[in-house]
Scaffold this motif. Structure first.
Motif, PDB file in Angstrom:
ATOM      1  N   SER A 161       1.944 -32.521  21.418  1.00  0.00           N
ATOM      2  CA  SER A 161       2.091 -32.050  20.036  1.00  0.00           C
ATOM      3  C   SER A 161       3.033 -32.935  19.234  1.00  0.00           C
ATOM      4  N   SER A 162       4.041 -33.474  19.892  1.00  0.00           N
ATOM      5  CA  SER A 162       5.032 -34.283  19.175  1.00  0.00           C
ATOM      6  C   SER A 162       4.413 -35.522  18.542  1.00  0.00           C
ATOM      7  N   TYR A 163       3.345 -36.066  19.156  1.00  0.00           N
ATOM      8  CA  TYR A 163       2.679 -37.243  18.593  1.00  0.00           C
ATOM      9  C   TYR A 163       1.972 -36.912  17.277  1.00  0.00           C
ATOM     10  N   ILE A 164       1.572 -35.656  17.104  1.00  0.00           N
ATOM     11  CA  ILE A 164       0.900 -35.235  15.870  1.00  0.00           C
ATOM     12  C   ILE A 164       1.907 -34.706  14.857  1.00  0.00           C
ATOM     13  N   LEU A 165       2.879 -33.942  15.318  1.00  0.00           N
ATOM     14  CA  LEU A 165       3.852 -33.343  14.406  1.00  0.00           C
ATOM     15  C   LEU A 165       4.770 -34.375  13.763  1.00  0.00           C
ATOM     16  N   THR A 166       5.070 -35.444  14.488  1.00  0.00           N
ATOM     17  CA  THR A 166       5.983 -36.457  13.937  1.00  0.00           C
ATOM     18  C   THR A 166       5.431 -37.089  12.661  1.00  0.00           C
ATOM     19  N   PRO A 167       4.171 -37.604  12.647  1.00  0.00           N
ATOM     20  CA  PRO A 167       3.642 -38.130  11.376  1.00  0.00           C
ATOM     21  C   PRO A 167       3.410 -37.050  10.327  1.00  0.00           C
ATOM     22  N   LEU A 168       3.018 -35.827  10.756  1.00  0.00           N
ATOM     23  CA  LEU A 168       2.840 -34.728   9.805  1.00  0.00           C
ATOM     24  C   LEU A 168       4.141 -34.412   9.076  1.00  0.00           C
ATOM     25  N   LEU A 169       5.245 -34.471   9.824  1.00  0.00           N
ATOM     26  CA  LEU A 169       6.545 -34.200   9.226  1.00  0.00           C
ATOM     27  C   LEU A 169       6.878 -35.223   8.144  1.00  0.00           C
ATOM     28  N   LYS A 170       6.486 -36.462   8.378  1.00  0.00           N
ATOM     29  CA  LYS A 170       6.738 -37.501   7.375  1.00  0.00           C
ATOM     30  C   LYS A 170       5.837 -37.317   6.149  1.00  0.00           C
ATOM     31  N   LEU A 171       4.558 -36.959   6.397  1.00  0.00           N
ATOM     32  CA  LEU A 171       3.627 -36.771   5.281  1.00  0.00           C
ATOM     33  C   LEU A 171       3.996 -35.567   4.420  1.00  0.00           C
ATOM     34  N   ALA A 172       4.464 -34.506   5.073  1.00  0.00           N
ATOM     35  CA  ALA A 172       4.786 -33.264   4.349  1.00  0.00           C
ATOM     36  C   ALA A 172       6.263 -33.172   3.990  1.00  0.00           C
ATOM     37  N   ALA A 173       6.960 -34.301   4.012  1.00  0.00           N
ATOM     38  CA  ALA A 173       8.409 -34.296   3.775  1.00  0.00           C
ATOM     39  C   ALA A 173       8.809 -33.600   2.478  1.00  0.00           C
ATOM     40  N   PRO A 174       8.133 -33.871   1.316  1.00  0.00           N
ATOM     41  CA  PRO A 174       8.543 -33.190   0.068  1.00  0.00           C
ATOM     42  C   PRO A 174       8.407 -31.662   0.153  1.00  0.00           C
ATOM     43  N   ALA A 175       7.264 -31.210   0.695  1.00  0.00           N
ATOM     44  CA  ALA A 175       7.052 -29.762   0.811  1.00  0.00           C
ATOM     45  C   ALA A 175       8.051 -29.142   1.779  1.00  0.00           C
ATOM     46  N   VAL A 176       8.306 -29.839   2.897  1.00  0.00           N
ATOM     47  CA  VAL A 176       9.277 -29.341   3.875  1.00  0.00           C
ATOM     48  C   VAL A 176      10.662 -29.275   3.267  1.00  0.00           C
ATOM     49  N   TRP A 177      11.023 -30.284   2.498  1.00  0.00           N
ATOM     50  CA  TRP A 177      12.332 -30.286   1.829  1.00  0.00           C
ATOM     51  C   TRP A 177      12.469 -29.085   0.900  1.00  0.00           C
ATOM     52  N   PHE A 178      11.418 -28.813   0.124  1.00  0.00           N
ATOM     53  CA  PHE A 178      11.459 -27.692  -0.816  1.00  0.00           C
ATOM     54  C   PHE A 178      11.574 -26.360  -0.079  1.00  0.00           C
ATOM     55  N   ILE A 179      10.811 -26.219   1.010  1.00  0.00           N
ATOM     56  CA  ILE A 179      10.868 -24.986   1.801  1.00  0.00           C
ATOM     57  C   ILE A 179      12.274 -24.775   2.373  1.00  0.00           C
ATOM     58  N   ASN A 180      12.860 -25.856   2.893  1.00  0.00           N
ATOM     59  CA  ASN A 180      14.198 -25.742   3.494  1.00  0.00           C
ATOM     60  C   ASN A 180      15.261 -25.413   2.464  1.00  0.00           C
ATOM     61  N   ILE A 181      15.092 -25.917   1.232  1.00  0.00           N
ATOM     62  CA  ILE A 181      16.036 -25.581   0.165  1.00  0.00           C
ATOM     63  C   ILE A 181      16.018 -24.078  -0.089  1.00  0.00           C
ATOM     64  N   LEU A 182      14.824 -23.503  -0.164  1.00  0.00           N
ATOM     65  CA  LEU A 182      14.705 -22.059  -0.399  1.00  0.00           C
ATOM     66  C   LEU A 182      15.245 -21.250   0.782  1.00  0.00           C
ATOM     67  N   VAL A 183      14.910 -21.718   2.008  1.00  0.00           N
ATOM     68  CA  VAL A 183      15.374 -21.011   3.209  1.00  0.00           C
ATOM     69  C   VAL A 183      16.893 -21.077   3.318  1.00  0.00           C
ATOM     70  N   SER A 184      17.466 -22.249   3.054  1.00  0.00           N
ATOM     71  CA  SER A 184      18.926 -22.403   3.135  1.00  0.00           C
ATOM     72  C   SER A 184      19.624 -21.515   2.129  1.00  0.00           C
ATOM     73  N   GLY A 185      19.043 -21.425   0.925  1.00  0.00           N
ATOM     74  CA  GLY A 185      19.636 -20.551  -0.091  1.00  0.00           C
ATOM     75  C   GLY A 185      19.612 -19.099   0.332  1.00  0.00           C
ATOM     76  N   LEU A 186      18.482 -18.667   0.902  1.00  0.00           N
ATOM     77  CA  LEU A 186      18.381 -17.282   1.366  1.00  0.00           C
ATOM     78  C   LEU A 186      19.344 -17.019   2.523  1.00  0.00           C
ATOM     79  N   MET A 187      19.463 -17.981   3.457  1.00  0.00           N
ATOM     80  CA  MET A 187      20.393 -17.831   4.581  1.00  0.00           C
ATOM     81  C   MET A 187      21.831 -17.739   4.085  1.00  0.00           C
ATOM     82  N   HIS A 188      22.130 -18.516   3.041  1.00  0.00           N
ATOM     83  CA  HIS A 188      23.485 -18.480   2.483  1.00  0.00           C
ATOM     84  C   HIS A 188      23.773 -17.119   1.871  1.00  0.00           C
TER      85      HIS A 188
END
Length: 420
Positions: free
Chosen positions: A131-158
């Motif tokens: 799975s890591s061979y597929i998830l690694t490039p996916l993580l790079k391709l979806a970096a903007p969306a992942v960043w946005f999701i993490n911003i919202l999650v971090s705010g809620l966790m805070h």
């Protein structure tokens, strides 16, 4: 979508279901992975293990890309299922659309969620590596969306005053967790090695009082004896380091090494004064000191033998570094005659033991369950039970074990019969 034939939509639906299954496999395998085995494989140069370790080092991003992919695939599968039903049975056929939705939901639960997760939990290591061979490039391709999701999650966790996953995740474990890992190691660790590791964990719970040689069993030599008798005692001593005293055995002058006595004898310099000169100052150990702490103290002070004293400075017994090592790896030295706590097994299965036998030894070697919080010996346990010295022939039951006093001497229980 109306331009695509139904067969193409069905193929796309199957691809969406496979995509959901992949993300289910990846999520569970990553979370169920043995982090220590993964670290070892990464250090050995395994590329899949290195990629997996890199993904797990950013757990928040990993979970975000899995969640994003899983949600998109599930939404796409549900949409395609509805489109296929509309194309096949008509746009206004609510019954067909409802059935198709139920079938898609069933397929998602059985084939894309439950089954892949069970497989991933059973075989996490190989699935995570692939799975890591597929998830690694996916993580790079979806970096903007992942960043946005993490911003919202971090705010809620805070807002909830919680630490984020990447900060709270740790691979450190406490001693009890490590002990359980050793117990559950099975065939991965040899029985002897497992026993040694478990004994190491117990050193912090065992004190010097539990393994010391009691004061009345200590081999010590009185320097006030005639030289001939003194020389004979040193020549027949059963230990290499021997406590010496003058008249009062409760006042130890020091510890004499048998090798130095031999040198004095060979040089014809054997005398009381010389014995006092070569005697090393006694090393005192407070009663109740944990064995692990005392092992470190022996190392720091470069000592191998110490006298255990209570809060009033009274000598309670003697302990050596060999006593502690035997608690770790088992007995490997012989005992001096007269100091061995004799235990004899009878044909009926009962045991005949001296009152000075340690309760810990009886529990460990014969499977008894005597309490260890109070007295350390059979004699102490029986006297505490009766609050005095019982008569010969007295029987009792302690922790479901039947004991019979065979003989007493002065103020102690000399011999006890135990029934297994």
């Amino acid at each position: 979508m109306n331009d695509f034939p139904i067969s193409t939509l069905i193929i796309a639906l199957l691809a969406m279901l496979a995509g959901v299954a992949f993300f289910s496999l990846a999520e569970i395998s990553m979370m169920a992975l043995n982090r220590y085995r993964l670290k070892h494989q990464a250090q050995q140069g395994h590329k899949g293990a290195r990629l997996t370790q890199s993904l797990l080092a950013r757990t928040d991003k990993l979970l975000a890309v899995i969640l994003l992919g899983n949600t998109l695939m599930q939404t796409g599968a549900a949409t395609l299922g509805t489109l296929i039903a509309q194309r096949a049975f008509g746009i206004h056929n609510d019954t067909a659309i409802g059935i198709s939705t139920g079938l898609v939901a069933f397929a998602l639960i059985i084939f894309s969620e439950a089954t892949p997760k069970v497989i991933a939990a059973t075989y996490p290591q190989p699935i995570a590596h692939v799975s890591s061979y597929i998830l690694t490039p996916l993580l790079k391709l979806a970096a903007p969306a992942v960043w946005f999701i993490n911003i919202l999650v971090s705010g809620l966790m805070h807002l909830l005053h919680l630490k984020s996953v990447q900060h709270s995740h740790t691979t450190s474990i406490d001693p009890e967790e490590l002990r359980i890992m050793v117990l559950e190691s099975g065939h991965m660790i040899e029985n002897k090695h497992r026993s040694i590791l478990l004994n190491l964990f117990e050193l912090e719970n065992i004190t010097v009082d539990d393994v010391m040689t009691p004061r009345h069993q200590m081999e010590a030599i009185d320097l006030e004896q005639p030289l001939d008798e003194l020389h004979k005692e040193f020549a027949t001593a059963h230990h290499t380091r021997i406590p010496v005293y003058e008249g009062n055995p409760d006042s130890i002058l020091g510890i004499v090494h048998a090798r130095k006595v031999l040198h004095l004898t060979q040089a014809n310099e054997f005398s009381i004064e010389k014995m006092k000169e070569i005697a090393r100052e006694p090393y005192f150990i407070p009663a109740g000191t944990p064995l692990f702490t005392q092992l470190q103290n022996f190392q720091q002070n470069k000592r191998r033998i110490g006298l255990v004293v209570d809060e009033y400075g009274e000598i309670q017994g003697l302990i050596t570094i060999e006593d502690i090592l035997e608690e770790i790896i088992g007995e490997f030295t012989t005992h001096a005659p007269g100091q061995l706590n004799s235990i004899t097994r009878h044909e009926d299965g009962s045991l005949l033991a001296e009152g000075s036998c340690l309760l810990r030894d009886l529990n460990r070697k014969f499977g008894f369950s005597f309490p260890l919080e109070g007295p350390k010996t059979l004699n102490g346990l029986i006297i505490e039970h009766f609050e005095g010295l019982p008569e010969t022939g007295t029987c009792m039951k302690i922790n479901q074990h039947i004991l019979e006093v065979i003989s007493t001497q002065e103020r102690t229980v000399k011999v006890v019969k135990l029934k297994l």
